[in-house]
Motif scaffolding. Structure first.
Motif, PDB file in Angstrom:
ATOM      1  N   GLY A 337      83.213 101.750  32.147  1.00 17.82           N
ATOM      2  CA  GLY A 337      84.367 100.661  31.983  1.00 17.82           C
ATOM      3  C   GLY A 337      84.989 100.200  33.320  1.00 17.82           C
ATOM      4  N   ALA A 338      85.440 101.292  33.950  1.00 20.29           N
ATOM      5  CA  ALA A 338      86.093 101.081  35.219  1.00 20.29           C
ATOM      6  C   ALA A 338      85.230 100.446  36.364  1.00 20.29           C
ATOM      7  N   LEU A 339      84.145 100.922  36.306  1.00 18.98           N
ATOM      8  CA  LEU A 339      82.897  99.973  37.238  1.00 18.98           C
ATOM      9  C   LEU A 339      82.961  98.780  36.626  1.00 18.98           C
ATOM     10  N   ALA A 340      82.591  98.458  35.600  1.00 24.76           N
ATOM     11  CA  ALA A 340      82.691  97.062  35.160  1.00 24.76           C
ATOM     12  C   ALA A 340      84.020  96.301  35.597  1.00 24.76           C
ATOM     13  N   PHE A 341      85.053  96.750  35.471  1.00 25.09           N
ATOM     14  CA  PHE A 341      86.439  96.132  35.814  1.00 25.09           C
ATOM     15  C   PHE A 341      86.312  95.980  37.203  1.00 25.09           C
ATOM     16  N   GLY A 342      85.943  97.019  38.311  1.00 26.54           N
ATOM     17  CA  GLY A 342      85.984  96.939  39.475  1.00 26.54           C
ATOM     18  C   GLY A 342      84.779  95.774  40.148  1.00 26.54           C
ATOM     19  N   LEU A 343      83.654  95.608  39.386  1.00 27.14           N
ATOM     20  CA  LEU A 343      82.739  94.939  39.812  1.00 27.14           C
ATOM     21  C   LEU A 343      83.304  93.308  39.509  1.00 27.14           C
ATOM     22  N   ARG A 344      83.951  93.344  38.293  1.00 27.74           N
ATOM     23  CA  ARG A 344      84.330  91.914  37.822  1.00 27.74           C
ATOM     24  C   ARG A 344      85.509  91.571  38.987  1.00 27.74           C
ATOM     25  N   ASP A 345      86.382  92.541  39.289  1.00 30.82           N
ATOM     26  CA  ASP A 345      87.546  92.250  40.474  1.00 30.82           C
ATOM     27  C   ASP A 345      86.778  91.742  41.749  1.00 30.82           C
ATOM     28  N   ALA A 346      85.782  92.389  42.195  1.00 31.48           N
ATOM     29  CA  ALA A 346      85.083  92.137  43.433  1.00 31.48           C
ATOM     30  C   ALA A 346      84.422  90.629  43.264  1.00 31.48           C
ATOM     31  N   TYR A 347      83.867  90.380  42.230  1.00 31.44           N
ATOM     32  CA  TYR A 347      83.280  89.170  42.044  1.00 31.44           C
ATOM     33  C   TYR A 347      84.341  87.938  42.081  1.00 31.44           C
ATOM     34  N   ARG A 348      85.647  88.015  41.372  1.00 27.53           N
ATOM     35  CA  ARG A 348      86.479  87.186  41.519  1.00 27.53           C
ATOM     36  C   ARG A 348      86.966  87.036  42.996  1.00 27.53           C
ATOM     37  N   ALA A 349      87.073  88.014  43.663  1.00 26.35           N
ATOM     38  CA  ALA A 349      87.486  88.171  45.047  1.00 26.35           C
ATOM     39  C   ALA A 349      86.633  87.436  46.000  1.00 26.35           C
ATOM     40  N   ARG A 350      85.314  87.702  45.891  1.00 27.91           N
ATOM     41  CA  ARG A 350      84.322  86.746  46.677  1.00 27.91           C
ATOM     42  C   ARG A 350      84.616  85.386  46.395  1.00 27.91           C
ATOM     43  N   ARG A 351      84.657  84.898  44.971  1.00 25.73           N
ATOM     44  CA  ARG A 351      84.596  83.529  44.595  1.00 25.73           C
ATOM     45  C   ARG A 351      86.034  82.933  45.285  1.00 25.73           C
ATOM     46  N   GLY A 352      87.067  83.661  45.428  1.00 26.29           N
ATOM     47  CA  GLY A 352      88.226  83.001  45.921  1.00 26.29           C
ATOM     48  C   GLY A 352      88.687  83.345  47.359  1.00 26.29           C
ATOM     49  N   GLY A 353      87.432  83.878  47.947  1.00 21.91           N
ATOM     50  CA  GLY A 353      87.742  84.388  49.414  1.00 21.91           C
ATOM     51  C   GLY A 353      87.675  82.975  50.238  1.00 21.91           C
ATOM     52  N   PRO A 354      88.084  83.154  51.771  1.00 18.25           N
ATOM     53  CA  PRO A 354      88.006  82.034  52.592  1.00 18.25           C
ATOM     54  C   PRO A 354      86.482  81.427  52.782  1.00 18.25           C
ATOM     55  N   ALA A 355      86.379  80.253  53.219  1.00 17.35           N
ATOM     56  CA  ALA A 355      85.192  79.616  53.211  1.00 17.35           C
ATOM     57  C   ALA A 355      84.973  79.775  54.801  1.00 17.35           C
ATOM     58  N   GLY A 356      83.582  79.493  54.951  1.00 14.27           N
ATOM     59  CA  GLY A 356      83.153  79.728  56.418  1.00 14.27           C
ATOM     60  C   GLY A 356      81.909  80.806  56.411  1.00 14.27           C
ATOM     61  N   GLY A 357      81.461  81.017  55.048  1.00 16.21           N
ATOM     62  CA  GLY A 357      80.189  81.900  55.162  1.00 16.21           C
ATOM     63  C   GLY A 357      80.470  83.386  55.498  1.00 16.21           C
ATOM     64  N   ARG A 358      81.586  83.669  55.669  1.00 12.42           N
ATOM     65  CA  ARG A 358      82.243  85.242  55.831  1.00 12.42           C
ATOM     66  C   ARG A 358      81.689  85.946  54.461  1.00 12.42           C
ATOM     67  N   GLN A 359      80.854  87.010  54.458  1.00 13.07           N
ATOM     68  CA  GLN A 359      80.567  87.999  53.427  1.00 13.07           C
ATOM     69  C   GLN A 359      81.316  89.255  53.357  1.00 13.07           C
ATOM     70  N   SER A 360      82.149  89.503  52.312  1.00 16.29           N
ATOM     71  CA  SER A 360      83.100  90.585  52.599  1.00 16.29           C
ATOM     72  C   SER A 360      82.280  91.937  51.703  1.00 16.29           C
ATOM     73  N   THR A 361      82.532  93.002  52.632  1.00 14.87           N
ATOM     74  CA  THR A 361      81.864  94.115  51.880  1.00 14.87           C
ATOM     75  C   THR A 361      82.807  94.576  50.620  1.00 14.87           C
ATOM     76  N   LEU A 362      82.122  95.470  49.964  1.00 16.85           N
ATOM     77  CA  LEU A 362      82.483  95.695  48.753  1.00 16.85           C
ATOM     78  C   LEU A 362      83.941  96.575  48.921  1.00 16.85           C
ATOM     79  N   ASP A 363      84.248  97.251  49.771  1.00 13.34           N
ATOM     80  CA  ASP A 363      85.693  97.959  50.229  1.00 13.34           C
ATOM     81  C   ASP A 363      86.539  96.616  50.547  1.00 13.34           C
ATOM     82  N   GLU A 364      86.430  95.868  51.269  1.00 19.35           N
ATOM     83  CA  GLU A 364      87.137  94.706  51.780  1.00 19.35           C
ATOM     84  C   GLU A 364      87.751  94.068  50.342  1.00 19.35           C
TER      85      GLU A 364
END
Length: 376
Positions: A337-364
């Protein structure tokens, strides 16, 4: 430049994790036979494979193996309703037969159990620490063990020849050609290599070392994300456990639905592999998270200590019948469950991240998620 090296290092370690999952992770037999090394080999109900030959943490047969099972494993379990049409020749920490084995069984193991519902069509040759026969064996039995128990439902069609420090025969047991104590056979019986026995702790140590290696990689590569998983378990154990339970049910159903169509079969196979890896990661994360929470209460906030304490403690608890398995399952649900929550938050953060093609690492992504939670 430093960021480029960091990404290359993380990518290399992820490749290592994938390779480890092939050799040590949880897997389901998807081909006509299995050969090699795996954490868990499962022949599912309704599935048929030609044979299993290799080294595994555990082998579970719910379906049908038309050939033989041979090699070494922490545990081998032929479930009630499962069938091995050939023979079993293996070194195993434990062997339990609740189903049907058509041929012979030759095993060197710490614990060997033929239950009331179990049947062996040929001979049983066992060298073990503990042997229990309470089912049907059509042929002869030759066994050397510290303790041998012949149960009330035992039905041996041939001779039962044994050497043991302790031997118990129920009055209702049936042995067609009699029971013979033979002190000379102790060194002659067993699985592969004759007389070779594998203690119960072999499977436990095997699994523990694999889990420690995976956990160390996860903490080293994704320290913030890993801490976030532990934090979610501590802050919301009910939510984490509930989501883990739903995930455990929903994902296999989704994969089964995808496998109905020809196009969906490859996706279902890849999905099953990914989910098996996720289960393994979740189990490690769950045990780490529980220990992290407990050590936090004691004022010892150290993630490496939590990893070692959690995995060792649950490995020991796993030896306790029923209770140990239940606690391991709860930890799995919490971690999943905690892993699912973490991956969901990571996905949302990537979608809402700055433009320009920068790919964040999972820790970022974990840092960004943690920051947004604090600010809110």
């Amino acid at each position: 430049m430093n960021r480029s090296r960091s990404l290359r290092r993380r990518s290399a370690v992820l490749v290592l994790v994938a390779a480890l999952s092939l050799s040590l992770g949880t897997g389901v037999v998807a081909a006509q036979s299995f050969e090699g090394v795996s954490g868990t080999v499962v022949v599912e109900d309704g599935e048929t494979v030609d044979g299993i030959d290799g080294v595994a943490g555990s082998v579970v047969v719910r379906g049908t193996v038309t050939g033989d099972i041979s090699g070494a494993a922490g545990s081998i379990h032929v479930v009630e309703g499962g069938t091995v049409e050939g023979s079993i020749e293996a070194a195993a920490g434990s062997l339990r037969i609740d189903g049907d084995v058509g041929g012979d069984v030759a095993v060197g193991g710490g614990h060997v159990d033929v239950s009331e519902t179990g049947r062996i069509g040929g001979d049983l040759e066992a060298g073990s620490g503990y042997l229990s026969v309470d089912g049907t064996i059509d042929g002869d039995v030759r066994a050397g063990a510290e303790t041998i128990v012949l149960g009330p439902n035992a039905d041996v069609g041939g001779e039962f020849r044994y050497d043991a420090d302790s031997f118990t025969e129920d009055p209702d047991a049936t042995v067609a050609n009699g029971v013979v104590q033979d002190p000379g056979i102790g060194d002659d019986v067993g699985g592969i290599g004759g007389g070779f026995t594998v203690p119960d702790w072999v499977g436990t140590v095997y699994g523990l070392l694999a889990n420690l290696l995976l956990g160390a990689i996860l903490l080293a590569v994704f320290p913030v994300f890993s801490s976030g998983v532990a934090g979610r378990v501590a802050d919301g154990p009910v939510a984490s456990g509930g989501v883990g339970f739903l995930t455990l049910i929903a994902v296999p159903i989704t994969l089964a639905a995808a496998a109905i169509t020809i196009v969906g079969i490859p996706l279902a196979i890849l999905g099953a592999f990914a989910f098996g890896l996720a289960i393994w990661v979740a189990a490690v994360y769950g045990q780490f998270a529980v220990a992290s929470w407990a050590l936090g209460l004691a004022g010892a906030d150290n993630r490496w200590l939590a990893l070692v304490v959690g995995l060792v403690a649950f490995a020991l608890l796993g030896l306790v019948p029923i209770l140990g398995g239940l606690l391991e399952f709860v930890a799995l649900l919490l971690g999943l469950g905690a892993l699912a929550f973490g991956l969901r938050d990571a996905y949302r953060a990537r979608r809402g991240g700055p433009a320009g093609g920068r790919q964040s690492t999972l820790d970022e992504v974990g840092d960004e998620s943690a920051g947004s939670e604090v600010s809110s």
